[in-house]
Design a protein around this motif. Structure first.
Motif, short mmCIF file in Angstrom:
data_model
loop_
_atom_site.label_atom_id
_atom_site.label_comp_id
_atom_site.label_asym_id
_atom_site.label_seq_id
_atom_site.Cartn_x
_atom_site.Cartn_y
_atom_site.Cartn_z
N GLY A 78 0.70 -1.38 0.04
CA GLY A 78 -0.60 -0.30 -0.06
C GLY A 78 1.20 1.03 0.42
N SER A 79 0.24 1.86 -0.62
CA SER A 79 0.75 3.90 -0.76
C SER A 79 1.05 4.48 0.81
CB SER A 79 0.71 4.54 -1.59
OG SER A 79 -1.18 5.20 -1.04
N GLY A 80 0.10 4.09 1.99
CA GLY A 80 0.20 4.20 2.83
C GLY A 80 1.25 3.47 3.78
N CYS A 81 2.24 2.91 3.38
CA CYS A 81 3.04 1.62 3.90
C CYS A 81 4.04 1.28 3.20
CB CYS A 81 2.22 0.64 5.19
SG CYS A 81 1.20 -0.30 3.77
N PRO A 82 5.01 1.66 2.88
CA PRO A 82 6.32 1.48 1.92
C PRO A 82 7.28 0.59 2.72
CG PRO A 82 5.94 3.59 1.90
CD PRO A 82 5.05 3.47 3.03
N ASN B 110 -3.49 3.90 1.72
CA ASN B 110 -3.75 2.80 1.80
C ASN B 110 -2.86 1.89 2.91
OD1 ASN B 110 -3.66 2.08 -1.25
ND2 ASN B 110 -3.83 -0.04 -0.15
N CYS B 111 -3.15 0.79 3.45
CA CYS B 111 -2.33 0.14 4.05
C CYS B 111 -3.22 -1.35 3.44
CB CYS B 111 -1.09 0.00 4.77
SG CYS B 111 -0.12 -0.65 5.87
N GLN B 112 -2.57 -2.78 3.41
CA GLN B 112 -2.74 -3.89 3.68
C GLN B 112 -2.26 -4.54 4.47
OE1 GLN B 112 -4.72 -6.24 -0.17
NE2 GLN B 112 -5.17 -7.97 1.47
N LEU B 113 -2.55 -5.42 5.46
CA LEU B 113 -1.74 -5.93 6.22
C LEU B 113 -2.30 -7.37 6.42
CD1 LEU B 113 -0.70 -4.41 9.28
CD2 LEU B 113 1.16 -4.27 7.38
N ASN C 249 -7.81 -3.71 6.10
CA ASN C 249 -7.18 -3.35 4.95
C ASN C 249 -6.92 -1.43 5.75
OD1 ASN C 249 -6.10 -4.69 3.14
ND2 ASN C 249 -8.89 -5.01 2.67
N THR C 250 -6.63 -0.80 6.19
CA THR C 250 -6.87 0.62 6.36
C THR C 250 -6.45 1.65 5.06
OG1 THR C 250 -4.58 0.79 6.57
CG2 THR C 250 -6.30 0.07 8.01
N GLU C 251 -7.55 2.71 5.00
CA GLU C 251 -7.29 3.52 4.02
C GLU C 251 -7.32 5.08 4.48
OE1 GLU C 251 -10.35 5.44 0.91
OE2 GLU C 251 -10.30 3.49 1.05
N ILE C 252 -7.13 6.24 4.42
CA ILE C 252 -7.52 7.75 4.58
C ILE C 252 -7.03 8.02 3.56
CG2 ILE C 252 -6.27 7.81 7.22
CD1 ILE C 252 -3.93 8.59 6.46
N ARG C 253 -8.08 9.05 3.33
CA ARG C 253 -8.64 9.88 2.10
C ARG C 253 -9.01 11.60 2.89
NH1 ARG C 253 -11.83 7.05 -3.05
NH2 ARG C 253 -11.24 6.19 -1.96
N VAL D 165 0.58 9.46 5.23
CA VAL D 165 -0.19 10.68 5.49
C VAL D 165 -1.04 11.06 3.89
CG1 VAL D 165 0.36 13.35 5.23
CG2 VAL D 165 1.62 10.89 6.12
N ALA D 166 -2.51 11.34 3.50
CA ALA D 166 -2.90 11.51 2.75
C ALA D 166 -2.95 13.56 2.89
CB ALA D 166 -4.28 11.38 2.89
N GLN D 167 -3.07 14.33 1.45
CA GLN D 167 -3.04 15.30 1.92
C GLN D 167 -3.63 15.79 0.62
OE1 GLN D 167 0.16 17.23 2.51
NE2 GLN D 167 1.52 16.98 0.03
N VAL D 168 -3.94 16.97 0.18
CA VAL D 168 -4.02 18.00 -0.66
C VAL D 168 -4.57 19.24 -0.84
CG1 VAL D 168 -6.20 16.59 -1.63
CG2 VAL D 168 -7.10 17.95 0.03
N GLY D 169 -4.20 19.66 -1.88
CA GLY D 169 -3.46 21.19 -2.05
C GLY D 169 -2.56 21.21 -2.03
N VAL D 170 -1.81 22.32 -2.00
CA VAL D 170 -0.09 22.75 -2.87
C VAL D 170 0.73 22.53 -2.30
CG1 VAL D 170 1.24 24.62 -2.27
CG2 VAL D 170 -1.06 25.24 -2.11
N GLY D 171 1.73 21.66 -3.38
CA GLY D 171 2.34 20.22 -3.13
C GLY D 171 2.18 19.19 -3.16
#
Length: 211
Positions: free
Chosen positions: A41-45, A83-86, A171-175, A68-74
């Motif tokens: 998952g992108s949240g747990c490299p 997300n992350c799947q263990l 499975n976890t996710e932050i959006r 970390v999930a984010q929107v906006g500048v940068g």
């Protein structure tokens, strides 16, 4: 022991559990062992999540360092969702089975006015159609630590099949959504991580004897 980029270790101090207080079977005295089969998952490299087991067998924790999930500048277009799947191989003493009774999620959020965030989690055993899925929503303005607790009703507990070794999936996710906030000038983000290991996700175990 590091497996698939995730460490599986024993905690030095016990964690508060919910099994005994809720009338379930007292946790087995023998130690449980959790091997991490895969982490994706992108949240747990690789190398950014760790699993630890409490000595009293009432809980285990997962600690993240880059969730970390984010929107906006940068932000990149794909940064709004992480997300992350263990995939865990849980070895339990003979004659017992377990379920996830509750989960405590923590992190930090900075949400501009008009922005929103959601944290989701689902739990299931490999090959089983039974899935427990829960979510929590947050709204801006918000600039503070956050906490969300999943409590699973007794009737909805998903138990590990007795006498079988099936991997357990979390499975976890932050959006984060910009909503009506000005994403051309501001940044909104939500984390489920900790650089010093002081913030972690705690999964509380329920136990029962196999028939």
């Amino acid at each position: 022991m590091a497996i698939g980029g995730v460490a599986a270790i024993l905690l030095a101090t016990p964690l508060a559990g919910t099994a005994g207080a809720s009338g379930w079977t007292t946790p087995p005295p023998d130690k449980i062992v959790i091997d991490v089969a895969t982490v994706n998952g992108s949240g747990c490299p690789a190398g950014t999540a760790a699993v630890a087991i409490s000595p009293d067998n009432t809980a285990f924790t997962v600690t993240y360092s880059q969730y970390v999930a984010q929107v906006g500048v940068g932000s990149k277009p794909t940064d709004f969702r992480k997300n992350c799947q263990l995939n865990l191989n849980v070895h339990v003493p003979q004659g017992f089975t377990y379920a996830i009774a509750a989960a405590d999620y923590r992190g930090f959020a900075h949400l501009e006015k008009g922005a929103t965030a959601i944290q989701k989690a689902s739990y299931y055993f490999q090959g089983s159609p039974d899935t427990a899925a829960l979510s929590h929503r947050f709204s801006g303005e918000l600039d503070d630590s956050w906490q969300a607790t999943d409590n699973v009703a007794i009737a909805a507990l998903v138990w590990a099949p007795c006498g079988e070794l099936r991997n357990f999936n979390i499975n976890t996710e932050i959006r984060v959504q910009g909503g009506t906030s000005d994403t051309s000038r501001t940044t909104s983000f939500m984390t489920m991580d900790s650089t010093d290991g002081s913030v972690n996700t705690v999964y509380h175990l329920a136990w029962k004897h196999c028939p």
